[in-house]
Design an enzyme around this catalytic site. Sequence first.
Site, PDB file in Angstrom:
ATOM      1  N   LYS A  53      -7.100 -11.531  39.887  1.00 61.45           N
ATOM      2  CA  LYS A  53      -8.146 -12.650  40.330  1.00 61.45           C
ATOM      3  C   LYS A  53      -8.882 -12.148  41.512  1.00 61.45           C
ATOM      4  O   LYS A  53     -10.183 -12.143  41.242  1.00 61.45           O
ATOM      5  CB  LYS A  53      -7.581 -13.959  40.343  1.00 61.45           C
ATOM      6  CG  LYS A  53      -7.193 -14.746  39.090  1.00 61.45           C
ATOM      7  CD  LYS A  53      -6.596 -16.084  39.311  1.00 61.45           C
ATOM      8  CE  LYS A  53      -5.954 -16.756  38.088  1.00 61.45           C
ATOM      9  NZ  LYS A  53      -5.112 -17.993  38.019  1.00 61.45           N
ATOM     10  N   GLN A  97      -2.206 -21.560  42.471  1.00 59.15           N
ATOM     11  CA  GLN A  97      -1.548 -20.885  41.413  1.00 59.15           C
ATOM     12  C   GLN A  97      -0.297 -21.685  40.725  1.00 59.15           C
ATOM     13  O   GLN A  97       0.499 -21.900  41.468  1.00 59.15           O
ATOM     14  CB  GLN A  97      -1.169 -19.365  41.529  1.00 59.15           C
ATOM     15  CG  GLN A  97      -0.656 -18.535  40.373  1.00 59.15           C
ATOM     16  CD  GLN A  97      -1.799 -18.472  39.527  1.00 59.15           C
ATOM     17  OE1 GLN A  97      -2.702 -18.029  39.567  1.00 59.15           O
ATOM     18  NE2 GLN A  97      -1.358 -18.037  38.094  1.00 59.15           N
ATOM     19  N   ASP A 120     -10.456 -24.742  38.858  1.00 59.68           N
ATOM     20  CA  ASP A 120      -9.618 -24.474  37.629  1.00 59.68           C
ATOM     21  C   ASP A 120      -9.866 -25.594  36.644  1.00 59.68           C
ATOM     22  O   ASP A 120      -9.191 -25.683  35.546  1.00 59.68           O
ATOM     23  CB  ASP A 120      -8.071 -24.521  38.373  1.00 59.68           C
ATOM     24  CG  ASP A 120      -7.358 -23.545  38.033  1.00 59.68           C
ATOM     25  OD1 ASP A 120      -7.637 -22.469  37.289  1.00 59.68           O
ATOM     26  OD2 ASP A 120      -6.186 -23.311  38.599  1.00 59.68           O
TER      27      ASP A 120
END
Length: 291
Positions: A53, A97, A120
């Site tokens: 990422k 995460q 997200d």
Amino acid sequence: MTALILDGKQIAQKLRADWKLRADRLNALGIAPGLAVVMVGDNPASQVYVRNKIRACREIGIRSEEHLLGGDSTAETVLGVIDRLNADAGIHGILVQLPLPAQLVPSVVIERISPDKDVDGLHSRNLGSLLAGHPRFLPCTPAGIMEMLKSTGLDLRGKEAVVVGRSNIVGKPVALLLLQAGATVTLCHSQTRQLADHTRRADVLVSAVGKPGAIGGEMIKLGAVVIDVGINRSPNGKLVGDVDYGAARERAGWITPVPGGVGPMTIAMLLCNTILSAERHAAAQGIELKA
Ligand code: GUN
């Protein structure tokens, strides 16, 4: 029949060229799109995802920062970091995460992220907006899956779509997006009886189970689009999806490989959401973004 490959790397590359222009435009106006990635602990798979990422951000002109916290971090510590990032005007996207260590409750952590920075798309406010039909940030993997389906040129209206797996991060949101696209959607899960009876009807089959071999070739309708979200480590150390790829390729019309299918699309959509967030930030400051 041998399936066409839905190459996630290639589709993501094409999309990223457009988003790089948008990132360049923001940077030229003095707004450097900024993403903060928070990782708690040292889960090896998460380390790989986070590295990918961060690299993708660099390539496209997004400033990124990593916040690595010890695996024994308390909720107070993690929530404190999120509070600081929420208040930081240079940060337009915050990603925590997953998975998190057992002492942390994922929903408590995710709900602390400002919905305006939740790139997200997992905050209940953003999931609620998706459910109501006016999404603000789409969760990255479901959004990436829809882009892959778009690349097939298939009209989803009236098609049978079967999703296997009911997580908040993939199964439930992708079912909603397929529904919005006009498909007739069946959402299967670990308690579903006679799973194959459902999957064999699917014009579009999405598997997000996390179990190698969960979808055998005989479970696939001839000509179907098969989207494999699973990323599993096989006993010989190879990365494999949920779908028996060799058998499925002989029945499907299109299929995503693992690796190189859904994974690159998830990262691409994260970039897209971060740029979108920075553009909204610019607009809120009255900065005009000309095409
Ligand atoms: N872990 C595996 N996939 C994801 C994702 O898309 N977002 C986050 N935050 N964690 C993940």
